[in-house]
Design a protein around this motif. Structure first.
Motif, PDB file in Angstrom:
ATOM      1  N   UNK A   1       0.524   4.938  -9.212  1.00  0.00           N
ATOM      2  CA  UNK A   1       0.001   5.975 -10.114  1.00  0.00           C
ATOM      3  C   UNK A   1      -1.191   6.623  -9.407  1.00  0.00           C
ATOM      4  N   UNK A   2      -1.094   7.932  -9.156  1.00  0.00           N
ATOM      5  CA  UNK A   2      -2.163   8.626  -8.434  1.00  0.00           C
ATOM      6  C   UNK A   2      -3.466   8.667  -9.217  1.00  0.00           C
ATOM      7  N   UNK A   3      -3.396   8.494 -10.522  1.00  0.00           N
ATOM      8  CA  UNK A   3      -4.615   8.550 -11.324  1.00  0.00           C
ATOM      9  C   UNK A   3      -5.511   7.337 -11.077  1.00  0.00           C
ATOM     10  N   UNK A   4      -4.940   6.260 -10.554  1.00  0.00           N
ATOM     11  CA  UNK A   4      -5.718   5.043 -10.338  1.00  0.00           C
ATOM     12  C   UNK A   4      -5.868   4.720  -8.846  1.00  0.00           C
ATOM     13  N   UNK A   5      -5.572   5.687  -7.999  1.00  0.00           N
ATOM     14  CA  UNK A   5      -5.727   5.429  -6.579  1.00  0.00           C
ATOM     15  C   UNK A   5      -7.195   5.387  -6.184  1.00  0.00           C
ATOM     16  N   UNK A   6      -7.502   4.506  -5.259  1.00  0.00           N
ATOM     17  CA  UNK A   6      -8.838   4.403  -4.689  1.00  0.00           C
ATOM     18  C   UNK A   6      -8.707   4.032  -3.217  1.00  0.00           C
ATOM     19  N   UNK A   7      -9.803   3.959  -2.546  1.00  0.00           N
ATOM     20  CA  UNK A   7      -9.736   3.753  -1.092  1.00  0.00           C
ATOM     21  C   UNK A   7      -9.107   2.412  -0.739  1.00  0.00           C
ATOM     22  N   UNK A   8      -9.453   1.342  -1.464  1.00  0.00           N
ATOM     23  CA  UNK A   8      -8.912   0.012  -1.179  1.00  0.00           C
ATOM     24  C   UNK A   8      -8.613  -0.707  -2.500  1.00  0.00           C
ATOM     25  N   UNK A   9      -7.815  -1.749  -2.373  1.00  0.00           N
ATOM     26  CA  UNK A   9      -7.514  -2.574  -3.536  1.00  0.00           C
ATOM     27  C   UNK A   9      -6.533  -1.959  -4.507  1.00  0.00           C
ATOM     28  N   UNK A  10      -5.627  -1.124  -4.022  1.00  0.00           N
ATOM     29  CA  UNK A  10      -4.628  -0.505  -4.900  1.00  0.00           C
ATOM     30  C   UNK A  10      -3.459  -1.459  -5.122  1.00  0.00           C
ATOM     31  N   UNK A  11      -2.987  -1.496  -6.353  1.00  0.00           N
ATOM     32  CA  UNK A  11      -1.852  -2.329  -6.720  1.00  0.00           C
ATOM     33  C   UNK A  11      -0.760  -1.454  -7.307  1.00  0.00           C
ATOM     34  N   UNK A  12       0.496  -1.721  -6.972  1.00  0.00           N
ATOM     35  CA  UNK A  12       1.585  -0.909  -7.519  1.00  0.00           C
ATOM     36  C   UNK A  12       1.856  -1.264  -8.975  1.00  0.00           C
ATOM     37  N   UNK A  13       2.397  -0.289  -9.686  1.00  0.00           N
ATOM     38  CA  UNK A  13       2.786  -0.555 -11.071  1.00  0.00           C
ATOM     39  C   UNK A  13       4.201  -1.127 -11.146  1.00  0.00           C
ATOM     40  N   UNK A  14       4.988  -0.903 -10.107  1.00  0.00           N
ATOM     41  CA  UNK A  14       6.352  -1.454 -10.064  1.00  0.00           C
ATOM     42  C   UNK A  14       6.706  -1.782  -8.621  1.00  0.00           C
ATOM     43  N   UNK A  15       7.512  -2.817  -8.501  1.00  0.00           N
ATOM     44  CA  UNK A  15       7.968  -3.268  -7.186  1.00  0.00           C
ATOM     45  C   UNK A  15       9.480  -3.355  -7.209  1.00  0.00           C
ATOM     46  N   UNK A  16      10.143  -2.665  -6.255  1.00  0.00           N
ATOM     47  CA  UNK A  16      11.607  -2.674  -6.163  1.00  0.00           C
ATOM     48  C   UNK A  16      12.022  -3.753  -5.177  1.00  0.00           C
ATOM     49  N   UNK A  17      12.599  -4.821  -5.686  1.00  0.00           N
ATOM     50  CA  UNK A  17      12.899  -6.004  -4.873  1.00  0.00           C
ATOM     51  C   UNK A  17      14.311  -5.920  -4.303  1.00  0.00           C
ATOM     52  N   UNK A  18      14.564  -6.837  -3.371  1.00  0.00           N
ATOM     53  CA  UNK A  18      15.915  -6.992  -2.846  1.00  0.00           C
ATOM     54  C   UNK A  18      16.101  -6.574  -1.410  1.00  0.00           C
ATOM     55  N   UNK A  19      15.139  -5.899  -0.790  1.00  0.00           N
ATOM     56  CA  UNK A  19      15.296  -5.444   0.586  1.00  0.00           C
ATOM     57  C   UNK A  19      14.941  -6.567   1.557  1.00  0.00           C
ATOM     58  N   UNK A  20      15.742  -6.705   2.593  1.00  0.00           N
ATOM     59  CA  UNK A  20      15.527  -7.751   3.590  1.00  0.00           C
ATOM     60  C   UNK A  20      15.089  -7.191   4.932  1.00  0.00           C
ATOM     61  N   UNK A  21      15.248  -5.901   5.142  1.00  0.00           N
ATOM     62  CA  UNK A  21      14.816  -5.263   6.381  1.00  0.00           C
ATOM     63  C   UNK A  21      14.069  -3.980   6.041  1.00  0.00           C
ATOM     64  N   UNK A  22      13.709  -3.229   7.087  1.00  0.00           N
ATOM     65  CA  UNK A  22      12.911  -2.023   6.869  1.00  0.00           C
ATOM     66  C   UNK A  22      13.690  -0.992   6.079  1.00  0.00           C
ATOM     67  N   UNK A  23      12.956  -0.256   5.257  1.00  0.00           N
ATOM     68  CA  UNK A  23      13.549   0.759   4.373  1.00  0.00           C
ATOM     69  C   UNK A  23      13.252   2.124   4.968  1.00  0.00           C
ATOM     70  N   UNK A  24      14.300   2.928   5.122  1.00  0.00           N
ATOM     71  CA  UNK A  24      14.149   4.254   5.720  1.00  0.00           C
ATOM     72  C   UNK A  24      13.716   5.294   4.707  1.00  0.00           C
ATOM     73  N   UNK A  25      14.129   5.159   3.450  1.00  0.00           N
ATOM     74  CA  UNK A  25      13.794   6.186   2.455  1.00  0.00           C
ATOM     75  C   UNK A  25      13.962   5.626   1.055  1.00  0.00           C
ATOM     76  N   UNK A  26      13.302   6.280   0.099  1.00  0.00           N
ATOM     77  CA  UNK A  26      13.438   5.963  -1.329  1.00  0.00           C
ATOM     78  C   UNK A  26      13.118   7.231  -2.104  1.00  0.00           C
ATOM     79  N   UNK A  27      14.054   7.656  -2.982  1.00  0.00           N
ATOM     80  CA  UNK A  27      13.898   8.926  -3.704  1.00  0.00           C
ATOM     81  C   UNK A  27      14.275   8.739  -5.166  1.00  0.00           C
ATOM     82  N   UNK A  28      13.490   9.404  -6.041  1.00  0.00           N
ATOM     83  CA  UNK A  28      13.830   9.466  -7.466  1.00  0.00           C
ATOM     84  C   UNK A  28      14.999  10.422  -7.668  1.00  0.00           C
TER      85      UNK A  28
END
Length: 631
Positions: free
Chosen positions: A484-511
């Motif tokens: 959420x961009x409204x809660x971004x700060x220089x350090x200590x940012x935490x995501x609101x959601x985590x998309x699990x299941x990937x085992x290697x590098x991810x090339x892209x993610x789109x809504x």
């Protein structure tokens, strides 16, 4: 001088009756011509030079049983048992025989005589051990070599080497030759040399000794050098040393100067009339009503039917940029088709499909490194925003014919961007070091408003939610998170959601383009994953997983699955399958259609773009060529 008494051999030890009897038994009597050692020979002996011959009986049957030739046995014996005098070789042959005889040594004396007289014999030393009849010990004086010739000419004093047969003149001559040859080869010491060489070779292999080439002792020829090379003047005074010039450092990716760059095509050698006409056309087609950009959803059957009508023709394939394509964008105009492509070297090629292929392509160079992300502004399509690995974001303004600088960083490299606001005034920019930056185009300068550390090793793509634009998704090394961009700060940012299941590098993610209730990701583990993001919880599980070959290798741009802007539940992705094709999948994992043409599509289209309102699909390959499927 008194004669030798009967029964004795000179002054030596007399023979006992038993020894004399055994000696007579071993002397052949069938052939009267055989002269053997007897009392008559003893009386005929005279003083003179002595020849030592040690004889033991030989058996031809034993000789046959010895497989090795006589020459080789003599050679081995002479090589191994050299006496104190090199001129007196000894030949010994030993063979184990269960039948043994005890023979008393007898000493013979004879003087050197003219031709026809048998050589004199020396002492036969007494042996206390049991000796086999097949064992032979011969000692020949070098002085008696001439006497062998006399024997070969018909001497009456033949010497029997075994107890059953007589040596003929030919055999004596042959034995003489064998002895001479053995003596000669023994003097060469071939066996000792071979053994020594074999030992040296074995030792060198075991210790890994390397041969060292001998250094040349000859003095090298002195080459003449001119006074210029010697750095002396004609008078012989040394010249002053010239300071070494530092080698120029060539930057592989030099940055362009900051500030706006003129929009001048690099491939148009003609006058600027064509360029002006192209820019005017771009300006005219960019006048779009807001209602024209509204997205309409059609049912699946109509959508599949429209896909089947899209074809690739010969005039819809052309080379737009020089190198591998990293990004593709389509102008949203419905009246004219304008396509843009960014390549590895920083070039941006614009192609007007309504013109001829040669005249409709314009190439600009606003960057020096790969252009990995590029969009026409949805609010004002006269602006083409591009992002490059060289750490710049530029906006191509066709009305001013310049590429103005929006964001610049000397330390960081950029990977992707997206529009945070509907009017495209603010951007979220992903960086290769994992951070994200928020940029406001309305503020002066080329710096960001905020740079946030999102605890990711790398950020490859960022994408903004189409409805709730305060949310954006960032795809990194393995993690895919929503912030959420409204809660971004220089350090200590935490995501609101985590998309699990990937085992290697991810090339892209789109809504998904209309509601944002789906997210499609492209992973290096050969899987396309679809997530349900209708409700943003802390952990979002996988909704659908599609097996797909995403191993593009080193020379192809990585696949990035994108949504079709006209359809909420369908996405487009390149393919490694043959014949070369572009695939469309539904969010359920079903493949709806494959775009291919064996005549005009012969390469992998890694990067694709879909027109927001028309049935137009553009695919870019790694040689700078664009393929446009349209109805």
């Amino acid at each position: 001088m008194p004669r030798a008494e009967a029964g004795t051999l000179g002054d030596e030890e007399p023979l006992s009756p038993l020894a004399r009897q055994r000696l007579q038994e071993h002397t052949p009597k069938e052939n009267p011509s055989v002269n053997y050692v007897s009392e008559k020979a003893e009386r005929r002996a005279v003083f003179g030079k002595q020849v030592k011959v040690l004889l033991t009986p030989l058996s031809m049957e034993e000789e046959k049983r010895n497989k090795r030739p006589l020459q080789k046995r003599l050679l081995e014996k002479f090589s191994s048992n050299e006496g104190p005098s090199e001129r007196e070789p000894k030949v010994k042959k030993s063979d184990d025989d269960p039948t043994t005889h005890q023979i008393r040594d007898v000493s013979y004396k004879a003087s050197s005589s003219p031709r026809g007289v048998i050589p004199s014999m020396s002492t036969l030393h007494h042996k206390s051990s049991m000796v086999s009849p097949t064992n032979t010990s011969i000692t020949i004086d070098h002085d008696s070599e001439n006497n062998w010739d006399t024997d070969s000419e018909g001497s009456n004093s033949d010497v029997c080497l075994d107890g059953s047969s007589q040596l003929s003149a030919y055999e004596r001559k042959r034995l003489k030759n064998i002895t001479e040859n053995a003596n000669f080869f023994a003097s060469l010491k071939l066996l000792e040399s071979a053994a020594r060489l074999r030992k040296m070779a074995t030792k060198g292999q075991s210790h890994g000794i390397k041969r060292v080439k001998p250094q040349k002792t000859e003095a090298e020829t002195v080459r003449r050098r001119s006074m210029r090379l010697q750095r002396v003047d004609p008078s012989g005074v040394p010249l002053p040393e010239i300071p070494a010039q530092p080698e120029p450092v060539i930057d592989e990716y030099p940055q362009l100067p900051p500030g706006p760059l003129p929009m001048v095509p690099a491939n148009q050698n003609k006058n600027s009339e064509l360029t002006d006409a192209f820019l005017d056309t771009w300006t005219k087609i960019s006048q779009i009503n807001p209602n024209d950009t509204e997205k309409h959803i059609c049912n699946l059957e109509r959508y599949k039917a429209s896909l089947s009508h899209m074809i690739l023709s010969e005039d819809a394939v052309t080379k737009v940029v020089k190198n591998r394509i990293y990004s593709v964008a389509i102008h949203p105009s419905e009246n004219r088709t304008l396509v843009a492509a960014g390549d590895k070297s920083g070039q941006i090629g614009l192609w007007d499909l309504n013109c001829k292929s040669e005249d409709g392509v314009y190439v600009f160079i606003p960057h020096t490194q790969p252009v990995s992300c590029m969009y026409f502004s949805p609010f004002n399509p006269v602006h083409l925003l591009s992002l490059s690995h060289d750490g710049t974001v530029r906006c191509g303004d066709v009305t001013r014919a310049v590429f103005e600088e929006v964001y610049r960083s000397e330390e960081n490299r950029f990977s992707s961007f997206d529009f945070l606001a509907d009017n495209a005034s603010t951007l979220v920019v992903g960086q290769w070091d994992g951070d994200v930056a928020v940029v406001d185009r309305r503020t002066p300068g080329t710096t960001s408003e905020l740079t946030a550390n999102i605890n990711s090793k790398i950020t490859r793509t960022v994408h903004v939610h189409p409805v709730n634009r305060q949310y954006f998704i960032a795809a990194g090394a393995v993690n895919v998170c929503i912030f959420d961009t409204r809660y971004l700060k220089s350090n200590g940012n935490k995501p609101i959601s985590f998309l699990s299941g990937h085992t290697k590098s991810v090339a892209s993610a789109y809504f998904s383009p209309i509601t944002g209730n789906r997210v499609v990701t492209t992973c290096a583990d050969d899987t396309l994953r679809v997530y349900d993001t209708s409700s943003l919880s802390s952990t979002i599980p996988v909704l659908t997983a599609v097996r797909h070959n995403n191993n593009t290798g080193r020379w192809l741009t990585r696949f990035r699955a994108i949504w079709d802007p006209k359809q909420e539940d369908c996405f487009v992705v390149g393919s490694m399958a043959r014949p070369r094709q572009i695939e469309i999948f539904q969010d359920t994992g079903e493949r709806l259609h494959s775009f291919y043409n064996v005549d005009y599509l012969g390469s992998v289209c890694s990067i694709n773009a879909v027109h927001p309102t028309k049935n137009i699909l553009v695919g870019g390959n790694s040689s700078g060529r664009l393929h446009v499927f349209k109805d």
